[in-house]
Enzyme design. Structure first.
Site, PDB file in Angstrom:
ATOM      1  N   LEU A  73       0.870  -1.185   0.000  1.00 44.56           N
ATOM      2  CA  LEU A  73       0.000   0.000   0.000  1.00 44.56           C
ATOM      3  C   LEU A  73       0.900   1.226   0.000  1.00 44.56           C
ATOM      4  O   LEU A  73       1.755   1.377   0.883  1.00 44.56           O
ATOM      5  CB  LEU A  73      -0.896  -0.016   1.244  1.00 44.56           C
ATOM      6  N   ILE A 125       7.218  10.599  -6.781  1.00 46.44           N
ATOM      7  CA  ILE A 125       7.917   9.440  -6.209  1.00 46.44           C
ATOM      8  C   ILE A 125       6.953   8.268  -6.001  1.00 46.44           C
ATOM      9  O   ILE A 125       7.272   7.118  -6.307  1.00 46.44           O
ATOM     10  CB  ILE A 125       8.582   9.852  -4.868  1.00 46.44           C
ATOM     11  N   SER A 153      12.585  13.361   4.457  1.00 45.85           N
ATOM     12  CA  SER A 153      13.301  14.308   3.587  1.00 45.85           C
ATOM     13  C   SER A 153      14.666  14.591   4.188  1.00 45.85           C
ATOM     14  O   SER A 153      14.805  14.630   5.424  1.00 45.85           O
ATOM     15  CB  SER A 153      12.522  15.622   3.492  1.00 45.85           C
ATOM     16  N   TYR A 202       8.218  22.824   6.934  1.00 38.52           N
ATOM     17  CA  TYR A 202       8.345  21.557   6.202  1.00 38.52           C
ATOM     18  C   TYR A 202       9.429  20.689   6.863  1.00 38.52           C
ATOM     19  O   TYR A 202       9.211  19.504   7.129  1.00 38.52           O
ATOM     20  CB  TYR A 202       8.702  21.834   4.730  1.00 38.52           C
TER      21      TYR A 202
HETATM   22  N1  LIG Z   1      10.348  15.871  -4.647  1.00 39.36           N
HETATM   23  C1  LIG Z   1      11.241  16.163  -3.739  1.00 39.36           C
HETATM   24  O1  LIG Z   1      12.231  16.859  -4.016  1.00 39.36           O
HETATM   25  C2  LIG Z   1      11.091  15.648  -2.322  1.00 39.36           C
HETATM   26  C3  LIG Z   1      12.153  15.874  -1.434  1.00 39.36           C
HETATM   27  C4  LIG Z   1      12.046  15.402  -0.133  1.00 39.36           C
HETATM   28  C5  LIG Z   1      10.916  14.706   0.269  1.00 39.36           C
HETATM   29  N2  LIG Z   1       9.900  14.505  -0.608  1.00 39.36           N
HETATM   30  C6  LIG Z   1       8.718  13.773  -0.115  1.00 39.36           C
HETATM   31  O2  LIG Z   1       8.392  12.718  -1.002  1.00 39.36           O
HETATM   32  C7  LIG Z   1       6.989  12.443  -0.924  1.00 39.36           C
HETATM   33  C8  LIG Z   1       6.412  12.403  -2.322  1.00 39.36           C
HETATM   34  O3  LIG Z   1       6.461  13.702  -2.864  1.00 39.36           O
HETATM   35  P1  LIG Z   1       6.641  14.022  -4.423  1.00 39.36           P
HETATM   36  O4  LIG Z   1       7.866  14.827  -4.560  1.00 39.36           O
HETATM   37  O5  LIG Z   1       6.483  12.812  -5.237  1.00 39.36           O
HETATM   38  O6  LIG Z   1       5.432  15.056  -4.622  1.00 39.36           O
HETATM   39  P2  LIG Z   1       4.117  15.049  -5.524  1.00 39.36           P
HETATM   40  O7  LIG Z   1       4.461  14.697  -6.929  1.00 39.36           O
HETATM   41  O8  LIG Z   1       3.484  16.365  -5.235  1.00 39.36           O
HETATM   42  O9  LIG Z   1       3.233  13.880  -4.880  1.00 39.36           O
HETATM   43  C9  LIG Z   1       2.640  14.001  -3.626  1.00 39.36           C
HETATM   44  C10 LIG Z   1       1.586  12.920  -3.469  1.00 39.36           C
HETATM   45  O10 LIG Z   1       1.013  13.046  -2.157  1.00 39.36           O
HETATM   46  C11 LIG Z   1      -0.386  12.959  -2.276  1.00 39.36           C
HETATM   47  N3  LIG Z   1      -1.040  13.705  -1.201  1.00 39.36           N
HETATM   48  C12 LIG Z   1      -0.852  14.989  -0.827  1.00 39.36           C
HETATM   49  N4  LIG Z   1      -1.642  15.292   0.214  1.00 39.36           N
HETATM   50  C13 LIG Z   1      -2.339  14.165   0.514  1.00 39.36           C
HETATM   51  C14 LIG Z   1      -3.320  13.835   1.489  1.00 39.36           C
HETATM   52  N5  LIG Z   1      -3.780  14.728   2.391  1.00 39.36           N
HETATM   53  N6  LIG Z   1      -3.820  12.568   1.507  1.00 39.36           N
HETATM   54  C15 LIG Z   1      -3.395  11.667   0.623  1.00 39.36           C
HETATM   55  N7  LIG Z   1      -2.480  11.910  -0.348  1.00 39.36           N
HETATM   56  C16 LIG Z   1      -1.964  13.163  -0.397  1.00 39.36           C
HETATM   57  C17 LIG Z   1      -0.723  13.505  -3.659  1.00 39.36           C
HETATM   58  O11 LIG Z   1      -1.895  12.839  -4.102  1.00 39.36           O
HETATM   59  P3  LIG Z   1      -3.278  13.548  -4.533  1.00 39.36           P
HETATM   60  O12 LIG Z   1      -3.011  15.011  -4.728  1.00 39.36           O
HETATM   61  O13 LIG Z   1      -3.646  12.832  -5.806  1.00 39.36           O
HETATM   62  O14 LIG Z   1      -4.183  13.232  -3.404  1.00 39.36           O
HETATM   63  C18 LIG Z   1       0.474  13.022  -4.475  1.00 39.36           C
HETATM   64  O15 LIG Z   1       0.236  11.745  -5.027  1.00 39.36           O
HETATM   65  C19 LIG Z   1       6.389  13.533  -0.034  1.00 39.36           C
HETATM   66  O16 LIG Z   1       6.217  13.033   1.281  1.00 39.36           O
HETATM   67  C20 LIG Z   1       7.458  14.620  -0.051  1.00 39.36           C
HETATM   68  O17 LIG Z   1       7.420  15.433   1.088  1.00 39.36           O
HETATM   69  C21 LIG Z   1       9.952  14.958  -1.896  1.00 39.36           C
END
Ligand SMILES: NC(=O)c1ccc[n+]([C@@H]2O[C@H](COP(=O)([O-])OP(=O)(O)OC[C@H]3O[C@@H](n4cnc5c(N)ncnc54)[C@H](OP(=O)(O)O)[C@@H]3O)[C@@H](O)[C@H]2O)c1
Length: 266
Positions: free
Chosen positions: A6, A14, A128, A141
């Protein structure tokens, strides 16, 4: 029988890439989104809002009814927030804590009874590298992710005797939709922070745009899944991003602060 995974927040970035990667490796993958009807996916995308306990329970029950088990939870759903702390609305701060911290905690609480019954299970919390330090204009954050890192250290010890393993994986900058989904505190024209905050916003967006391929995170998650005894913390990012965590451990605080301020042009 295929392992059942899940993964929250699998509609983009990601989470989506990891879900697709694990499907190809033969796992039964359930991804989640708040609005799953948006697109077509190669895996089951179901509705879940990590801010709603009712929605979490419904999703877990749906998977258990179909599969009878959940082997792996990847707590990936998350969102960003930027702004000078002084000017960031407190309700927006709470909202990000609800998703990044309490959302992940509620997900763990919801799967643990089943994993305890199974006497097996793996939980991977996506945190992160920014959670290892307070970065200017991203402090809230950083705090949400740092809090999840620390809570993971604790819960990991609590559940070990039930055969459940919990770990953190901390990404650096990855090219995803994270910047689009962030809450940005507006740059107020008459703000004392206007110039430097705008400069930092541009820097942050450039870092994400030039970020790494999310497939690297998928590969690291797959590697963790295969380990019988995963470490507490994993980091995936550039050498300098990972090294910044080491520097924080070994340098005097004020020297480390100077380095961060220089990097962010403060
Ligand atoms: N990209 C980076 O540089 C980076 C760096 C450090 C950490 N991260 C972490 O990696 C993880 C994935 O992020 P990403 O970069 O892939 O960003 P992303 O493309 O914006 O994806 C975020 C995902 O989280 C979901 N989401 C947001 N709020 C939610 C909620 N209340 N309930 C359920 N789902 C929710 C969104 O789904 P829906 O909008 O479809 O619901 C989306 O699928 C996050 O935890 C982020 O903080 C990312």
């Amino acid at each position: 029988m295929n392992k059942v995974v899940l993964i929250t927040g699998a509609s983009s970035g990601i989470g989506k890439v990891t879900a697709e990667f694990l499907i190809q490796k033969g796992f039964k993958v359930y991804g989640t989104s708040r609005t799953p009807e948006k697109n077509d996916f190669s895996f089951d995308l179901i509705q879940l809002d990590v801010n709603s306990v009712e929605s979490i329970q419904k999703t877990i029950q749906l998977i258990l009814d179909k599969e009878g088990k959940i082997d792996i939870l990847i707590n990936n759903a998350g969102m960003g927030i930027t702004g000078p702390i002084e000017e960031t609305p407190t309700d927006k701060m709470r909202n990000v804590f609800e998703t990044n911290f309490f959302g992940a905690i509620e997900m763990m609480k919801a799967v643990l009874p089943q994993m305890r019954k199974q006497r097996a299970g793996l939980i991977i919390n996506v945190t992160s590298i920014a959670g290892y330090m307070g970065l200017p204009f991203r402090g809230i954050y950083c705090a949400t992710k740092g809090a999840l890192e620390i809570a993971t250290e604790a819960i990991r010890m609590e559940v070990k005797e039930f055969g459940i393993r919990i770990t953190n994986v901390a990404p650096g900058d990855f090219a995803t939709n994270i910047a689009a989904g962030r809450y940005h505190t507006p740059v107020f024209k008459d703000s004392a922070y206007a110039v430097i905050y705008q400069k930092n916003l541009d820097l942050m967006d450039a870092h994400v745009d030039n970020g790494r391929d999310p497939k690297e995170m998928a590969e690291q998650i797959y590697t963790i899944i295969q380990k019988s005894n995963p470490k507490i913390h994993y980091k995936v990012g550039s050498f300098m991003q990972k090294f910044s965590i080491v520097l924080k451990r070994i340098l005097p605080d004020n020297v480390y602060e100077k380095l961060i301020m220089k990097h962010y042009k403060l």
